[in-house]
Design a protein around this motif. Sequence first.
Motif, mmCIF file in Angstrom:
data_model
loop_
_atom_site.group_PDB
_atom_site.id
_atom_site.type_symbol
_atom_site.label_atom_id
_atom_site.label_comp_id
_atom_site.label_asym_id
_atom_site.label_seq_id
_atom_site.Cartn_x
_atom_site.Cartn_y
_atom_site.Cartn_z
ATOM 1 N N ASN A 562 45.876 41.511 45.759
ATOM 2 C CA ASN A 562 44.547 41.312 45.164
ATOM 3 C C ASN A 562 43.418 41.970 45.966
ATOM 4 N N LYS A 566 41.715 44.126 43.205
ATOM 5 C CA LYS A 566 40.597 43.362 42.655
ATOM 6 C C LYS A 566 39.280 44.143 42.623
ATOM 7 N N VAL A 571 41.061 43.102 38.402
ATOM 8 C CA VAL A 571 42.256 42.357 38.021
ATOM 9 C C VAL A 571 42.746 41.599 39.240
ATOM 10 N N VAL A 604 48.590 37.727 35.252
ATOM 11 C CA VAL A 604 47.452 38.605 35.498
ATOM 12 C C VAL A 604 46.187 37.939 34.987
ATOM 13 N N SER A 605 45.125 38.016 35.785
ATOM 14 C CA SER A 605 43.821 37.513 35.361
ATOM 15 C C SER A 605 42.840 38.674 35.299
ATOM 16 N N LEU A 606 42.179 38.809 34.142
ATOM 17 C CA LEU A 606 41.155 39.832 33.990
ATOM 18 C C LEU A 606 39.814 39.239 34.421
ATOM 19 N N LYS A 614 36.883 34.733 35.897
ATOM 20 C CA LYS A 614 38.051 34.999 35.064
ATOM 21 C C LYS A 614 37.687 34.928 33.580
ATOM 22 N N SER A 619 42.655 36.729 29.424
ATOM 23 C CA SER A 619 43.740 36.642 30.395
ATOM 24 C C SER A 619 44.941 35.924 29.802
ATOM 25 N N ILE A 666 49.600 47.318 34.828
ATOM 26 C CA ILE A 666 48.288 47.114 34.223
ATOM 27 C C ILE A 666 48.147 47.849 32.906
ATOM 28 N N VAL A 670 48.023 45.481 29.804
ATOM 29 C CA VAL A 670 46.701 44.901 29.785
ATOM 30 C C VAL A 670 45.736 45.707 28.929
ATOM 31 N N LYS A 674 43.917 44.342 25.733
ATOM 32 C CA LYS A 674 42.466 44.284 25.671
ATOM 33 C C LYS A 674 41.953 44.954 24.397
#
Length: 703
Positions: A562, A566, A571, A604-606, A614, A619, A666, A670, A674
């Motif tokens: 992270n 991050k 992310v 995974v956290s957006l 978050k 997510s 990703i 993701v 998205k």
Amino acid sequence: MLKKLLKITAIVLGSVLILIVLLNIGFSLWLKYKLPDYLKTKTPYEITYESLNVEILTGSISANQIKIKTKQPNNLESIALEGSLDNLNISRLSIIEFLKNNQIEANSIKLINPNLKVRSAKPRAEKNKKNPIPFTIKNIEIQKGNIEVYKPDNTKLFSASNFDLDVKNLSLNQNPDELPFALDSYKISANLFYAQIGDVYSLNSSELKTINGELTINDFELKPSVDFKNWEQNFKTQKTLYDIKSKRISFNDLTFNKTKLSFRNAQVIDPVFILQNRDSKVVRSHKEKPNFNIDFENLDIKNGQFSILRSNGKKSLSLAKFDANLKGFLMDEETSKNKIPFTYKDYKVSGNQFFYDAGKYYNMDLSSLTMTSQNIDLKYFKLKPKVSRAEFVRMIPMENDLFDISADRIQLLGINWKFENDKPNINLKNAKLTNVDANIFRSKIPKDNPKEKLLYSKLLRTIKFPLVVDNLKLIQSKLVYEEDTPDSHGPGKVIFTNFNMDVKNLNSNKQKGANTKVPITINCKFMDVSPMKVNWNFNTADMRDNFTIGGSINDLPAVDINPFIKPYLNVSATGTITSLNFDFKGNNDIMNGKFRIAHKDLKVSLLDKKTREKKKFLSAVVNLVVRKDSKQFPESVDVYVERNKERSFFNLFWKGIEDGLKKTLISINVEKVKENVEDVKETVKETKKKIKEAKNNIAEKKK
């Protein structure tokens, strides 16, 4: 006939002998009765004595209870003398030269209990005309003297008390490129010794003495006789002003001649060396190098201190305590032709608390150092910034790295170097760096630095001389790279601990026929938790700078990457990356290869770019897809990145890793989710809008 000839010869020789005796008696009587008047009227001195004895046959003069005084002390054109001595003995004196030109030419002179004050004559006004040496005496003996010598302006040139001196076969020299005098042997003893050395320095000692051929100088000082500002303004051909002190200096078998200075077994005890440099450029002098040789067999320095000061008086380099030994030093006409104008057989230096002002941004410290002609051993090395990160970013005109580096030990072993064609040729068997802790910080806030960052193969080729390091090892170390961008919340960070690196054949590609391939192996823990292995290869002879780099990372908790993903990808992740493998090859233009990742329980956290909070709904939707697709990741993905030549090799390498992460972790999931979520959100908005419009229509109809 023969008998008559012998008789005539005997008469002639006898007559000559009688004549010489009569002349000797006559000259002695003349000196006894007429010399006082002659000295009074024909010399610039008032001289009195108790008794005088002259032997014309031997040219010897002896006198006692002598007193001397200059008649016109304000006349600077001649040497001024004032004082007394108990006894004076001169042998083989050229009396005519003394009486006619005030020049003393003799084989030897002995002064007992002289108490003399001497003022030298003013230099002659004629251009390029040298003043003659005031005396030519081969052998000088002084007993219990107190002597002072001054310049015409009353600046002290020399002084000594309780001065004993015995010099054999002395000759003075006016050639400025050679030593000022030569001699065969000497004995000396003096208290409160002082001598002016040129226009800048003076030499002081509380005591000098020779015992069994060894000269000892106590409380030695070589110090400037002018202050730094005066020196800086008036001596522009000199770069450094010296100030040297020592509790005791001793050496034996000292040899002087006009072109050579040599001695054996020198010892310097408790010295303090202070060198102060000017900031302005030195005015180059076209004067040739001095035409004399210096050699000594052995020099020991014990418990020394060393400092180099800037013009403002602040230290630029210092060594709080050191011992040194130098053997077989030689500087002569032959060695002066070389880049290093001297040779030596061996040396050793050991010291504590080394400090170096490394410029605008850094200070360097060492706890201790040991250096020989073959090995260098440094302990507790530190390169520390002088300024904070924020100050550094404000100070630099364009993007640059800030380093904070320490190492418990740095060893350079098996050093072999020489000069060939005015260039060094260096071969180092082993370089070992233990427990290095290196932090590298880069801010992306300043403007980009347009200068090309060379790959390591090309960077090594830029070294203009042969350099080979057979083995380079980095042992149990830690490397941290942090990068801050204007829109990131805190720097991105990559950490390597338990870092062990082995480099073979590090070279500058300047030795004909030599192996130029450089293999590098690395074993460490990535982000301080996960085993990482890397194999990296390049060739300094390859003009396209091709390289390969491959490796693996295992059992990496996703939370530990992270700090890296991050700030840049917005992310964060949890779970475990069970394996990450990369196999890249590249050159000065591109890098490509394979990248593979496997994971377990990955979530995974957006994050919102502005608030860093978050995005819960998005997510949740992404993680549904990630869990669904996690077992469907391909064996590997193709990575391709173009090199930004304004960035380093490691920037290129991490761009490859980032490209692999995007394509496996990703981007494929993701970004697609998205887009789908955004489409759903638009559909929901449109549906809500239509429902609202329908409700409004129904309400209108009811009216």
